[in-house]
Scaffold this active site. Structure first.
Site, PDB file in Angstrom:
ATOM      1  N   SER A   1      -7.006  -2.300  11.095  1.00 15.52           N
ATOM      2  CA  SER A   1      -8.418  -2.300  10.729  1.00 15.52           C
ATOM      3  C   SER A   1      -9.197  -3.096  11.771  1.00 15.52           C
ATOM      4  CB  SER A   1      -8.599  -2.966   9.361  1.00 15.52           C
ATOM      5  OG  SER A   1      -9.962  -3.162   9.043  1.00 15.52           O
TER       6      SER A   1
ATOM      7  N   TYR B   1      -8.196 -10.136   3.105  1.00 15.46           N
ATOM      8  CA  TYR B   1      -7.945  -8.814   3.702  1.00 15.46           C
ATOM      9  C   TYR B   1      -7.831  -8.921   5.224  1.00 15.46           C
ATOM     10  CZ  TYR B   1      -8.481  -3.913   4.983  1.00 15.46           C
ATOM     11  OH  TYR B   1      -8.293  -2.649   5.521  1.00 15.46           O
TER      12      TYR B   1
END
Length: 277
Positions: free
Chosen positions: A134, A147
């Site tokens: 990501s 995250y």
């Protein structure tokens, strides 16, 4: 290697995994679609997908899936380790057990997937292992620190793994998408609601409210999952793919900002994007 590849995808029941499985099935590959929610993969099954139950936090289910694939196809050409989810909330407000659960999926779930397929890929002497990282693997986000932590740990793990496996003929590739319009938002909002009930949540009340508004708007206006799927398709047809692929111009720009201007500039951008009322 055959043009029609045997592909294992984790997290295929929604989002990027689902879109990638659908595209690769349309391209006539042999696709094993795995997830916990097998009921969500009925349409993939109608398209020819081979649906298997896999929980990436349970090593046994991964080994069973790999045994089925090898027993049926005698090879695994591509693994797309895609399972993951976002746990949101200010660091102080998130239960540590919830943070551990996120790492168990986003980091150790990928490690379990790799461990399950590596004996076969070493035996073959070829293969592609593609991992969904990501932009959060490069820059962090307020009211969502765990995250990025899981994705930055994943980046480090995969970089080391890539170097370890260079001599085996296996191509290890990271994909770094900017935000994608998927059901990713559902667990993110669920964990945010839970974090908002913690004893310290009142100190972050305004930040949490701003994040919820801005995050929802960002996800629902983001790029479609098929954009990532097309990159996966390109990677598996490339003999020597790049080590990592950024998805979306904003991802590329933020990486440049961090490299050239440093964390102070990234902090200003991310605070304005997520915490601006």
């Amino acid at each position: 290697m055959q043009n029609r590849k045997v592909i294992l995808i984790t997290g295929a029941s929604s989002g990027i995994g689902y879109a990638t499985a659908k595209l690769l099935l349309e391209e006539k590959h042999i696709v094993y679609c795995t997830a916990r929610r097998v009921d969500k993969m009925q349409e993939l099954q109608k398209l020819g997908g081979k649906v298997l139950y896999v929980d990436v936090t349970d090593e046994k289910t991964l080994k069973q899936a790999v045994q089925i694939i090898i027993g049926t196809e005698n090879r695994i050409d591509v693994v797309f380790a895609n399972s993951g989810y976002g746990c949101t909330g200010a660091l102080e407000t998130v239960d540590i057990e919830d943070a551990k659960a996120e790492f168990d999926v986003n980091l150790f779930g990928v490690a379990r997937t790799i461990k399950a397929v590596m004996p076969q890929m070493r035996k073959q002497g070829y293969g592609h292992i593609i991992v969904t990282s990501s932009l959060a693997g490069i820059v962090s986000t307020p009211i969502m620190p765990y995250y990025p932590a899981s994705k930055q740990a994943l980046e480090g793990m995969i970089d080391g793994f890539r170097m370890e496996t260079e001599k085996f003929g296996i191509k290890v590739v990271k994909i770094q998408p900017y935000f994608v319009d998927t059901s990713f938002i559902i667990p993110a909002m669920q964990t945010l609601s839970k974090a908002a009930t913690s004893e310290s949540a009142t100190a972050y009340k305004e930040q949490i409210a701003a994040f919820k508004k801005n995050f929802t708007k960002l996800i629902t206006s983001s790029q479609q999952a098929v954009k990532v799927a097309k990159i996966v398709s390109r990677i598996i047809s490339t003999k020597n793919p790049k080590r990592q692929y950024s998805v979306g111009i904003r991802c590329t720009l933020l990486k440049i900002v961090k490299r050239t201007l440093g964390n102070w500039a990234v902090d200003k951008i991310m605070i304005k994007r997520f915490l601006d009322k």
